[in-house]
Design an enzyme around this catalytic site. Structure first.
Site, PDB file in Angstrom:
ATOM      1  CG  ASN A 158      56.637  52.194  52.996  1.00 17.57           C
ATOM      2  OD1 ASN A 158      57.378  52.706  52.168  1.00 17.57           O
ATOM      3  ND2 ASN A 158      56.959  52.083  54.269  1.00 17.57           N
ATOM      4  CB  VAL A 159      52.615  48.682  48.462  1.00 18.14           C
ATOM      5  CG1 VAL A 159      51.470  47.724  48.162  1.00 18.14           C
ATOM      6  CG2 VAL A 159      52.287  50.074  47.948  1.00 18.14           C
ATOM      7  N   GLY A 197      51.312  52.475  54.590  1.00 18.92           N
ATOM      8  CA  GLY A 197      49.918  52.072  54.445  1.00 18.92           C
ATOM      9  C   GLY A 197      49.369  52.347  53.062  1.00 18.92           C
ATOM     10  CG  ASP A 216      58.873  48.919  56.408  1.00 18.05           C
ATOM     11  OD1 ASP A 216      58.866  50.144  56.604  1.00 18.05           O
ATOM     12  OD2 ASP A 216      57.837  48.229  56.248  1.00 18.05           O
ATOM     13  CG  HIS A 217      57.897  50.075  60.430  1.00 17.93           C
ATOM     14  ND1 HIS A 217      57.431  51.218  61.014  1.00 17.93           N
ATOM     15  CD2 HIS A 217      57.155  49.906  59.307  1.00 17.93           C
ATOM     16  CE1 HIS A 217      56.446  51.735  60.291  1.00 17.93           C
ATOM     17  NE2 HIS A 217      56.269  50.952  59.234  1.00 17.93           N
ATOM     18  CG  HIS A 253      51.224  50.136  58.887  1.00 17.62           C
ATOM     19  ND1 HIS A 253      51.658  50.815  59.992  1.00 17.62           N
ATOM     20  CD2 HIS A 253      52.179  50.304  57.947  1.00 17.62           C
ATOM     21  CE1 HIS A 253      52.836  51.361  59.725  1.00 17.62           C
ATOM     22  NE2 HIS A 253      53.178  51.073  58.496  1.00 17.62           N
ATOM     23  N   GLY A 254      47.832  48.047  56.827  1.00 12.93           N
ATOM     24  CA  GLY A 254      46.840  46.966  56.731  1.00 12.93           C
ATOM     25  C   GLY A 254      45.566  47.431  56.065  1.00 12.93           C
ATOM     26  CD  GLU A 270      55.889  56.223  61.593  1.00 16.20           C
ATOM     27  OE1 GLU A 270      56.362  55.296  60.917  1.00 16.20           O
ATOM     28  OE2 GLU A 270      54.811  56.141  62.245  1.00 16.20           O
TER      29      GLU A 270
HETATM   30  P1  13P Z   1      50.282  48.285  53.882  1.00 19.64           P
HETATM   31  O1  13P Z   1      50.473  46.876  54.339  1.00 19.64           O
HETATM   32  O2  13P Z   1      49.049  48.887  54.410  1.00 19.64           O
HETATM   33  O3  13P Z   1      50.416  48.421  52.407  1.00 19.64           O
HETATM   34  O4  13P Z   1      51.467  49.142  54.532  1.00 19.64           O
HETATM   35  C1  13P Z   1      52.778  48.826  54.216  1.00 19.64           C
HETATM   36  C2  13P Z   1      53.715  49.668  55.000  1.00 19.64           C
HETATM   37  O5  13P Z   1      53.466  50.820  55.248  1.00 19.64           O
HETATM   38  C3  13P Z   1      54.966  49.042  55.450  1.00 19.64           C
HETATM   39  O6  13P Z   1      55.737  49.895  56.221  1.00 19.64           O
END
Ligand code: 13P
Length: 281
Positions: free
Chosen positions: A228-229, A207, A82-83, A178-179, A134
């Site tokens: 994504n979570v 997010g 991820d990222h 995110h978050g 992205e």
């Molecule tokens: P959250 O932490 O908001 O669920 O986002 C996760 C995310 O997008 C990881 O790339």
């Protein structure tokens, strides 16, 4: 039915009209909880490790556990970086068996993002792995260390990015962050539909924590197929551990250990239900 590519699980979701949860894991316990939740729901999932979190959970330790857990799972599991931002780390993940990588060039000018994403796609193809790019910029940051301002995805940029890269999935910014959401999320569904219409490929929602089931269902029907979570899982772990420690006088290590697994299981399970991917394995 073990380790599969992200493109494969997401394509099936696109065809059948559900979303696949892409759950960030940070330890053996969170991997075990996520896999068990997927198996009990008979759902495909994606396990992902965020590059920014590797300082806590080193890739050389976490990565092989993710791949092995996927190989032994009773449901289809893709393993994703991820990222990703550093080519060396992306290469390392691919070499250890990750079946998908994200290159996040969302902070770069479009041309530069396209150029770097193409390099990563070329590399991923050598390993038979899928890719995520992205365009626009999701607000917040994966580890809450930066307050990144959201840049809503422009349809023409998404279209040009896809045409010049041929990426398998595309992460979009439509009001998602995110978050923790600081105010009530207001997702731009109209924009999402326009992006989907322009690019055709399955889209990715970052997010996922803090959105409602109705948001998820609308997103899925407008083209989002990978969700994504992270924050929801980790917050549930902390909440459950705190309550275990406050309610029980003497807690041995393995009670705590099981509590972490159960908390990850609970959160992943409830998201699988919201994404309607149960019984789709
Ligand atoms: P959250 O932490 O908001 O669920 O986002 C996760 C995310 O997008 C990881 O790339």
């Amino acid at each position: 039915m073990p380790l599969v590519t992200m493109k494969e699980v997401v394509a099936r979701a696109d065809h059948a009209g559900y979303g696949v949860g892409s759950f960030n894991v940070v330890s053996m316990q969170t991997i075990m909880g996520a896999i068990k939740a997927a198996e009990d729901a008979n759902s495909p999932i994606i396990l992902q490790a965020a590059e920014v979190r590797l300082k806590h959970s080193p890739l050389n330790l976490l990565g092989p556990m993710m791949v092995e857990a996927a190989r032994k799972a009773k449901v289809p599991v893709a393993v994703h970086l991820d990222h990703g931002s550093q080519l060396e780390i992306i290469k390392q993940a691919l070499a250890m068996g990750f079946t998908s990588v994200m290159y996040d060039g969302s902070h770069l000018p479009l041309e530069e993002n396209i150029k770097k994403t193409r390099e990563v796609i070329k590399l991923a193809k050598e390993y038979g792995a899928s890719t995520e790019g992205e365009i626009g910029r999701v607000g917040g940051s994966e580890d809450s260390s930066e307050d990144i301002e959201m840049v809503i995805t422009q349809v023409k940029d998404a279209s040009s990015f896809f045409q010049h890269t041929g990426v398998d999935t595309l992460a979009v910014a439509i009001g998602n962050v995110h978050g923790i959401y600081k105010s009530e999320p207001k997702l731009q569904f109209q924009r999402l539909m326009e992006i989907k219409q322009a690019v055709g490929i399955p889209l990715v929602l970052h997010g996922g924590s803090g959105l409602t089931n109705s948001d998820f269902r609308r997103c899925i029907s407008c083209g989002i197929k990978k969700i994504n979570v992270q924050t929801a899982t980790l917050t549930n772990v902390v909440r459950k551990v705190r309550s275990l420690l406050s309610e029980t006088k003497e807690v041995d290590y393995f009670t705590y250990h099981q509590c972490v697994i159960d908390a990850a299981y609970e959160s992943v399970g409830s998201h699988i239900e919201a994404f309607q991917s149960g019984n789709q394995a």
